[in-house]
Design a protein around this motif. Structure first.
Motif, PDB file in Angstrom:
ATOM      1  N   THR A 132       0.836  -1.203   0.000  1.00  0.00           N
ATOM      2  CA  THR A 132       0.000   0.000   0.000  1.00  0.00           C
ATOM      3  C   THR A 132       0.869   1.250   0.000  1.00  0.00           C
ATOM      4  N   TYR A 133       1.883   1.265   0.850  1.00  0.00           N
ATOM      5  CA  TYR A 133       2.776   2.428   0.894  1.00  0.00           C
ATOM      6  C   TYR A 133       3.515   2.585  -0.432  1.00  0.00           C
ATOM      7  N   SER A 134       3.931   1.470  -1.001  1.00  0.00           N
ATOM      8  CA  SER A 134       4.628   1.497  -2.287  1.00  0.00           C
ATOM      9  C   SER A 134       3.744   2.098  -3.381  1.00  0.00           C
ATOM     10  N   HIS A 135       2.467   1.720  -3.392  1.00  0.00           N
ATOM     11  CA  HIS A 135       1.525   2.269  -4.386  1.00  0.00           C
ATOM     12  C   HIS A 135       1.343   3.774  -4.191  1.00  0.00           C
ATOM     13  N   LEU A 136       1.229   4.209  -2.952  1.00  0.00           N
ATOM     14  CA  LEU A 136       1.074   5.641  -2.699  1.00  0.00           C
ATOM     15  C   LEU A 136       2.315   6.408  -3.155  1.00  0.00           C
ATOM     16  N   GLU A 137       3.484   5.845  -2.924  1.00  0.00           N
ATOM     17  CA  GLU A 137       4.722   6.479  -3.383  1.00  0.00           C
ATOM     18  C   GLU A 137       4.750   6.573  -4.907  1.00  0.00           C
ATOM     19  N   SER A 138       4.276   5.528  -5.564  1.00  0.00           N
ATOM     20  CA  SER A 138       4.339   5.485  -7.028  1.00  0.00           C
ATOM     21  C   SER A 138       3.418   6.510  -7.698  1.00  0.00           C
ATOM     22  N   VAL A 139       2.400   6.967  -6.975  1.00  0.00           N
ATOM     23  CA  VAL A 139       1.508   7.983  -7.547  1.00  0.00           C
ATOM     24  C   VAL A 139       1.810   9.376  -7.011  1.00  0.00           C
ATOM     25  N   GLY A 140       2.987   9.531  -6.412  1.00  0.00           N
ATOM     26  CA  GLY A 140       3.417  10.863  -6.008  1.00  0.00           C
ATOM     27  C   GLY A 140       3.183  11.219  -4.566  1.00  0.00           C
ATOM     28  N   HIS A 141       2.827  10.271  -3.759  1.00  0.00           N
ATOM     29  CA  HIS A 141       2.646  10.523  -2.333  1.00  0.00           C
ATOM     30  C   HIS A 141       4.023  10.743  -1.726  1.00  0.00           C
ATOM     31  N   SER A 142       4.394  11.992  -1.524  1.00  0.00           N
ATOM     32  CA  SER A 142       5.757  12.274  -1.073  1.00  0.00           C
ATOM     33  C   SER A 142       5.761  12.959   0.288  1.00  0.00           C
ATOM     34  N   VAL A 143       5.748  12.133   1.298  1.00  0.00           N
ATOM     35  CA  VAL A 143       5.905  12.618   2.672  1.00  0.00           C
ATOM     36  C   VAL A 143       6.946  11.726   3.333  1.00  0.00           C
ATOM     37  N   SER A 144       7.334  12.084   4.526  1.00  0.00           N
ATOM     38  CA  SER A 144       8.309  11.247   5.213  1.00  0.00           C
ATOM     39  C   SER A 144       7.693   9.880   5.499  1.00  0.00           C
ATOM     40  N   LYS A 145       8.537   8.881   5.469  1.00  0.00           N
ATOM     41  CA  LYS A 145       8.086   7.501   5.637  1.00  0.00           C
ATOM     42  C   LYS A 145       7.531   7.307   7.052  1.00  0.00           C
ATOM     43  N   PRO A 146       6.309   6.778   7.149  1.00  0.00           N
ATOM     44  CA  PRO A 146       5.735   6.526   8.478  1.00  0.00           C
ATOM     45  C   PRO A 146       6.578   5.513   9.252  1.00  0.00           C
ATOM     46  N   GLU A 147       6.610   5.668  10.549  1.00  0.00           N
ATOM     47  CA  GLU A 147       7.405   4.777  11.395  1.00  0.00           C
ATOM     48  C   GLU A 147       6.964   3.324  11.265  1.00  0.00           C
ATOM     49  N   VAL A 148       5.662   3.118  11.082  1.00  0.00           N
ATOM     50  CA  VAL A 148       5.174   1.741  10.947  1.00  0.00           C
ATOM     51  C   VAL A 148       5.806   1.061   9.734  1.00  0.00           C
TER      52      VAL A 148
END
Length: 111
Positions: A40-56
């Motif tokens: 899920t995080y990988s998909h969000l990154e691939s569509v431009g979700h650019s925030v600091s990586k959540p600790e989880v």
């Protein structure tokens, strides 16, 4: 016209478990959770979700539990403090009850 709801945040799609809930998951369920969260995080990154990586995500990438030990301890200590406060209130209430009863008895005997 369709109204845009804005960017999807990781927190909007993330699933979280409390420590107690996590204890009820077996190994396969924990692995599935890890895989789904990382994907899920990988998909969000691939569509431009650019925030600091959540600790989880950082924890899951390392193969660790989804939360840090300090987060679990903070929650546990908070629950413990609540019990301590409840106990102190109960002790205070019992002390007041005994004191009040003693005062009543003293007054009765003085009459």
């Amino acid at each position: 016209m369709k109204k845009s709801l804005g960017k999807v945040r990781f927190e909007d799609v993330a699933v979280s478990f409390s420590w107690e809930e996590w204890q009820h998951l077996n190994g396969e369920q924990r692995t599935l959770y890890r895989d789904v969260m990382l994907e899920t995080y990988s998909h969000l990154e691939s569509v431009g979700h650019s925030v600091s990586k959540p600790e989880v995500i950082t924890n899951l990438e390392r193969g660790a539990e989804p939360w840090t030990v300090s987060e679990h301890l903070d929650r546990s200590l908070s629950a413990l403090w609540q019990l301590v406060i409840q106990s102190q209130v109960f002790i205070l209430w019992m002390t007041l009850l005994r004191t009040t009863r003693k005062i009543r008895v003293d007054i009765f005997y003085k009459l």
